[in-house]
Enzyme design. Sequence first.
Site, mmCIF file in Angstrom:
data_model
loop_
_atom_site.group_PDB
_atom_site.id
_atom_site.type_symbol
_atom_site.label_atom_id
_atom_site.label_comp_id
_atom_site.label_asym_id
_atom_site.label_seq_id
_atom_site.Cartn_x
_atom_site.Cartn_y
_atom_site.Cartn_z
ATOM 1 N N TYR A 136 0.810 -1.218 0.000
ATOM 2 C CA TYR A 136 0.000 0.000 0.000
ATOM 3 C C TYR A 136 0.845 1.271 0.000
ATOM 4 C CZ TYR A 136 -4.295 -2.637 0.689
ATOM 5 O OH TYR A 136 -5.365 -3.479 0.520
ATOM 6 N N LYS A 187 3.771 -14.564 6.439
ATOM 7 C CA LYS A 187 4.190 -15.601 5.497
ATOM 8 C C LYS A 187 5.718 -15.629 5.529
ATOM 9 C CE LYS A 187 3.240 -18.592 2.211
ATOM 10 N NZ LYS A 187 2.537 -19.861 2.426
ATOM 11 N N ASP A 220 -1.823 -18.636 5.525
ATOM 12 C CA ASP A 220 -2.630 -19.611 4.776
ATOM 13 C C ASP A 220 -3.373 -20.542 5.737
ATOM 14 O OD1 ASP A 220 -0.061 -20.489 5.372
ATOM 15 O OD2 ASP A 220 0.287 -21.507 3.466
ATOM 16 N N ASP A 244 -6.397 -6.835 4.891
ATOM 17 C CA ASP A 244 -7.485 -6.479 3.974
ATOM 18 C C ASP A 244 -8.276 -7.732 3.605
ATOM 19 O OD1 ASP A 244 -9.016 -4.993 2.065
ATOM 20 O OD2 ASP A 244 -7.739 -5.823 0.489
ATOM 21 N N ASP A 248 -12.377 -9.262 5.005
ATOM 22 C CA ASP A 248 -13.562 -9.606 4.196
ATOM 23 C C ASP A 248 -14.003 -11.034 4.531
ATOM 24 O OD1 ASP A 248 -13.391 -7.104 2.855
ATOM 25 O OD2 ASP A 248 -13.993 -7.998 0.948
HETATM 26 C C1 IPM Z 1 -10.603 -1.631 2.319
HETATM 27 C C2 IPM Z 1 -10.514 -1.496 0.813
HETATM 28 C C3 IPM Z 1 -9.320 -0.650 0.438
HETATM 29 C C4 IPM Z 1 -8.078 -1.404 0.892
HETATM 30 C C5 IPM Z 1 -9.204 -0.284 -1.051
HETATM 31 C C6 IPM Z 1 -10.457 0.305 -1.614
HETATM 32 C C7 IPM Z 1 -8.067 0.700 -1.271
HETATM 33 O O1 IPM Z 1 -10.507 -2.732 0.212
HETATM 34 O O2 IPM Z 1 -10.708 -0.601 3.010
HETATM 35 O O3 IPM Z 1 -10.616 -2.753 2.817
HETATM 36 O O4 IPM Z 1 -7.567 -2.263 0.167
HETATM 37 O O5 IPM Z 1 -7.630 -1.115 1.997
HETATM 38 MN MN MN Z 2 -10.891 -4.369 1.592
#
Ligand code: IPM
Ligand code: MN
Length: 351
Positions: A136, A187, A220, A244, A248
């Site tokens: 990032y 990792k 993993d 990140d 999710d």
């Molecule tokens: C998040 C998003 C962002 C990230 C993107 C949109 C830059 O996926 O906030 O999780 O990867 O951090």
């Molecule tokens: Mn994200």
Amino acid sequence: MRRIAIIPGDGIGKEVVPEAVKVLEWANRRFGLQLRLDYFDWGADRYLRDQVSLPADALEMFRREYSAILAGAFGDPRITDNRHAGDILLGLRTGLDLYINLRPVKLLDERRSPLKGRSAREIDFVVFRENTEGPYARIGGQFKRGTGDEVAIQEDINTRRGVERIVVAAFEYARAHGRKCVTMADKSNVLTYGHELWQRAFREVATRYPDVEARHQYIDAMAMFFVTDPGRYDVIVTNNLFGDILTDLGAGLVGGLGLAASANIHPGSVSLFEPVHGSAPDIAGKGTANPMGAILSASMMLEFLDALTAAAEVEQAVAECLKADETTVELGGRLGTSGCGDAIVRRLAVR
Ligand code: IPM
Ligand code: MN
Ligand code: NAD
């Protein structure tokens, strides 16, 4: 008086943020918090109109004048390189040095997990995602672009200072919140330079917290255990990219992206609160997006502002709505975005 910046952004960001604002306004009325909300129209439309993404003086203004920022989401199919989202979201995270990305994974309603027979007690942990480094940092380049010989390099930045401070933040949080164990995911078996640094920093910081158990797990394996045995986690600390992806997956464990909240924090300084999800172009403009992730992010903001009772009541009201099926359609409910926000505020109003 404390000033709060509101940046709805793109897509469903514009739909869910007004619902989170309803909750902040409730907290203002109920607890006399004197939060003053100021709106900023940064996002895809503004960028396409006049090339403004994050204005040059924004960071200084936020640092000087604001206590917190509430953002929706950034991303628009018309801007394929995602330039404006990078400028605004990553610009705020790095520019304000918001090095902690705190993302709770908490099952508020047991029926919402896709895992069979999991209790709320089992799925209740927090992820400390490093928020300023890794890929990032956007350091790299392309060579011979568009030819058969092209080369693309994207550097993975891991600094001792950056790694140590997120690991310290995770241990401090564990200690302050009665959490027993911090698990670091990396990792390092393959990334023997960058993640070997994580290994050393983690082990050294852990010795300062003998009251908190320190574990390590490869990323993993962690991805598998998220699904087969999420109860083993308490506090997780990991790098920007793994954090990140993991969060999710974490959102999936508790009912989906519509429910996941996050805080981008620099302790003692202006911090940014936003749902984990993106602008969801597939459902944007329909009024069907779930506002709960944004509302729970507002709850995290209230906690950051020391309005602890307000924060807890908002989370409780969301949990009650989930249990009563007062939800949006993706969770099987019948409410639209604003109807769902109203249902939460109705429960808050009778407290
Ligand atoms: C998040 C998003 C962002 C990230 C993107 C949109 C830059 O996926 O906030 O999780 O990867 O951090
Ligand atoms: Mn994200
Ligand atoms: P997304 O999070 O926008 O959507 C993924 C899936 O989850 C979609 O099917 C969407 O409809 C669903 N979803 C997300 N939020 C929901 C909600 N509140 N209620 C109901 N369903 C919801 O991820 P994506 O589709 O990969 O990305 C879309 C755009 O958003 C891209 O431009 C991406 O870069 C951007 N993005 C921005 C952020 C952010 O601003 N923090 C985060 C992630 C993605």
